[in-house]
Motif scaffolding. Structure first.
Motif, mmCIF file in Angstrom:
data_model
loop_
_atom_site.group_PDB
_atom_site.id
_atom_site.type_symbol
_atom_site.label_atom_id
_atom_site.label_comp_id
_atom_site.label_asym_id
_atom_site.label_seq_id
_atom_site.Cartn_x
_atom_site.Cartn_y
_atom_site.Cartn_z
ATOM 1 N N PHE A 17 0.877 -1.227 -0.168
ATOM 2 C CA PHE A 17 0.039 -0.098 0.085
ATOM 3 C C PHE A 17 0.857 1.045 0.059
ATOM 4 N N ALA A 18 1.998 1.158 0.914
ATOM 5 C CA ALA A 18 2.924 2.455 0.851
ATOM 6 C C ALA A 18 3.510 2.568 -0.530
ATOM 7 N N GLN A 19 3.891 1.376 -0.885
ATOM 8 C CA GLN A 19 4.922 1.590 -2.228
ATOM 9 C C GLN A 19 3.888 1.986 -3.235
ATOM 10 N N VAL A 20 2.694 1.632 -3.330
ATOM 11 C CA VAL A 20 1.820 2.150 -4.518
ATOM 12 C C VAL A 20 1.294 3.633 -4.275
ATOM 13 N N ASP A 21 1.064 3.912 -3.101
ATOM 14 C CA ASP A 21 1.095 5.246 -2.530
ATOM 15 C C ASP A 21 2.228 6.152 -3.151
ATOM 16 N N TYR A 22 3.306 5.783 -3.110
ATOM 17 C CA TYR A 22 4.657 6.468 -3.682
ATOM 18 C C TYR A 22 4.506 6.357 -5.136
ATOM 19 N N TYR A 23 4.120 5.466 -5.654
ATOM 20 C CA TYR A 23 4.131 5.320 -7.005
ATOM 21 C C TYR A 23 2.940 6.330 -7.525
ATOM 22 N N ILE A 24 1.872 6.568 -7.030
ATOM 23 C CA ILE A 24 0.914 7.522 -7.496
ATOM 24 C C ILE A 24 1.502 8.899 -7.126
ATOM 25 N N SER A 25 2.134 9.207 -6.160
ATOM 26 C CA SER A 25 2.363 10.431 -5.747
ATOM 27 C C SER A 25 3.498 11.037 -6.555
ATOM 28 N N ASN A 26 4.494 9.914 -7.007
ATOM 29 C CA ASN A 26 5.536 10.244 -7.960
ATOM 30 C C ASN A 26 5.182 10.767 -9.315
ATOM 31 N N LEU A 27 3.875 10.097 -9.510
ATOM 32 C CA LEU A 27 3.146 10.349 -10.883
ATOM 33 C C LEU A 27 2.524 11.437 -10.909
ATOM 34 N N LEU A 28 1.638 11.558 -9.839
ATOM 35 C CA LEU A 28 0.520 12.690 -9.920
ATOM 36 C C LEU A 28 0.564 13.646 -8.509
ATOM 37 N N ALA A 29 1.238 13.492 -7.798
ATOM 38 C CA ALA A 29 0.975 14.484 -6.467
ATOM 39 C C ALA A 29 2.253 14.746 -6.039
ATOM 40 N N ASN A 30 3.218 15.220 -6.810
ATOM 41 C CA ASN A 30 4.833 15.510 -6.391
ATOM 42 C C ASN A 30 4.557 16.756 -5.407
ATOM 43 N N GLU A 31 5.214 16.914 -4.228
ATOM 44 C CA GLU A 31 5.402 17.960 -3.447
ATOM 45 C C GLU A 31 6.266 18.832 -4.055
ATOM 46 N N ASP A 32 5.979 20.269 -4.071
ATOM 47 C CA ASP A 32 7.036 21.043 -3.971
ATOM 48 C C ASP A 32 7.817 21.494 -2.803
ATOM 49 N N GLN B 103 -28.185 9.103 7.394
ATOM 50 C CA GLN B 103 -29.694 9.565 7.787
ATOM 51 C C GLN B 103 -29.887 10.799 7.046
ATOM 52 N N CYS B 104 -29.096 11.651 6.535
ATOM 53 C CA CYS B 104 -29.149 13.031 6.491
ATOM 54 C C CYS B 104 -29.550 13.044 4.937
ATOM 55 N N ASN B 105 -30.756 13.455 4.591
ATOM 56 C CA ASN B 105 -31.170 13.665 3.067
ATOM 57 C C ASN B 105 -30.545 14.710 2.646
ATOM 58 N N GLN B 106 -29.940 15.698 3.209
ATOM 59 C CA GLN B 106 -29.501 16.938 2.568
ATOM 60 C C GLN B 106 -28.337 16.714 1.657
ATOM 61 N N VAL B 107 -27.660 15.407 1.819
ATOM 62 C CA VAL B 107 -26.471 15.064 1.043
ATOM 63 C C VAL B 107 -26.387 13.616 0.487
ATOM 64 N N THR B 108 -25.519 13.626 -0.470
ATOM 65 C CA THR B 108 -25.306 12.184 -1.022
ATOM 66 C C THR B 108 -23.972 11.823 -0.760
ATOM 67 N N ALA B 109 -23.782 10.922 0.217
ATOM 68 C CA ALA B 109 -22.439 10.585 0.661
ATOM 69 C C ALA B 109 -21.976 9.246 0.573
ATOM 70 N N THR B 110 -20.677 9.159 0.517
ATOM 71 C CA THR B 110 -20.251 7.825 0.729
ATOM 72 C C THR B 110 -18.758 7.866 1.545
ATOM 73 N N ILE B 111 -18.072 7.029 1.678
ATOM 74 C CA ILE B 111 -16.804 6.740 2.697
ATOM 75 C C ILE B 111 -15.744 6.030 1.656
ATOM 76 N N ILE B 112 -14.557 6.619 1.482
ATOM 77 C CA ILE B 112 -13.426 6.077 0.578
ATOM 78 C C ILE B 112 -12.390 5.490 1.649
ATOM 79 N N GLN B 113 -12.112 4.437 1.725
ATOM 80 C CA GLN B 113 -11.155 3.793 2.680
ATOM 81 C C GLN B 113 -9.956 4.374 2.043
ATOM 82 N N ASN B 114 -8.705 4.843 2.894
ATOM 83 C CA ASN B 114 -7.736 5.238 2.490
ATOM 84 C C ASN B 114 -6.533 4.111 2.977
ATOM 85 N N VAL B 115 -5.794 3.664 2.110
ATOM 86 C CA VAL B 115 -4.512 2.984 2.621
ATOM 87 C C VAL B 115 -3.269 3.614 1.976
ATOM 88 N N GLY B 116 -1.972 3.482 2.497
ATOM 89 C CA GLY B 116 -0.894 3.801 1.631
ATOM 90 C C GLY B 116 0.193 4.272 2.798
#
Ligand code: DHB
Ligand code: MG
Length: 221
Positions: free
Chosen positions: A6-21, A195-208
């Motif tokens: 999970f950590a390795q893929v996180d680095y793979y993604i950040s190197n491609l798409l989320a480089n920190e300045d 229960q809240c009908n004011q929003v459409t909601a979901t939860i995304i699991q985060n690993v990395g």
């Protein structure tokens, strides 16, 4: 379970798409310099916030929980020229560091930092009838998460995207008998989302690179 992948893929993604300045690296490292626990979002989560901001063409952004300004910088960088990000944190001792980090990132003109109790500040915003926000990131203290969410809903409009950090806590949210007030806070929030009908909601699991957790994503109907 092989969590290294999970950590390795996180680095793979950040190197491609989320480089920190250098300003983001500086902001993250400022936590170490302060000798406090690392609670910044990951680079990929920063890019996720930017992506969601683009989805709702965010010009006005609200953040609960500035911390050292790391997520603040990611979001401010995705704002248009005339954009505004208001970020609230209760911890006065972090204000100097956050201000400095945001200045180094050259986004001070778009960011307004407010130190104080979010419940009071949000109530004031509601009374003052300030213009609604397009995008809201909640990453503050967890016990009042549901109360914060109910208030930020009043500062939203149809199409506002609300992202809430740390709503899975390594799976502890499934434990109905959990006595940890942090977990209880997010459990109440998650139940409210269901229960809240004011929003459409979901939860995304985060690993990395961070511990197993998750972000809730709610779009105002
Ligand atoms: C922790 C992580 C977070 O993202 C946060 O906002 C607060 C606490 C933690 O790992 O404890
Ligand atoms: Mg967090």
């Amino acid at each position: 379970m092989d969590t290294q992948i999970f950590a390795q893929v996180d680095y793979y993604i950040s190197n491609l798409l989320a480089n920190e300045d250098s300003s983001l690296i500086h902001a993250r490292n400022s936590v170490t310099d302060l000798g406090i626990p690392q609670q910044c979002i990951s680079a990929n989560q920063g890019k996720f916030l930017q992506t969601m901001m683009k989805a709702c063409k965010a010009k006005r952004v609200l953040e609960l929980g500035t911390f050292v300004g790391y997520s603040t910088i990611w979001m401010a960088k995705a704002l248009p020229e005339n954009g505004l990000l208001i970020s609230i944190d209760v911890n006065k001792s972090l204000l100097t560091t956050a201000t400095e980090n945001i200045k180094l990132a050259n986004v001070s003109d778009k960011v307004k930092l407010i130190t104080g109790t979010a419940l009071d500040i949000l109530k004031t915003f509601i009374t003052e009838k300030i213009e609604p926000f397009d995008f809201i990131f909640m990453d503050a203290d967890k016990p009042p998460y549901e109360a914060y969410f109910k208030l930020v809903l009043k500062l939203s409009k149809p199409g506002t995207i609300i992202v809430l950090d740390n709503v899975v806590r390594g799976g502890k949210v499934m434990d109905k008998n959990c006595t940890d007030e942090v977990v209880q806070g997010v459990q109440k929030l998650n139940t409210y989302l269901s229960q809240c009908n004011q929003v459409t909601a979901t939860i995304i699991q985060n690993v990395g690179i961070k511990d197993h957790d998750g972000m809730a994503l709610a779009i105002v109907n």
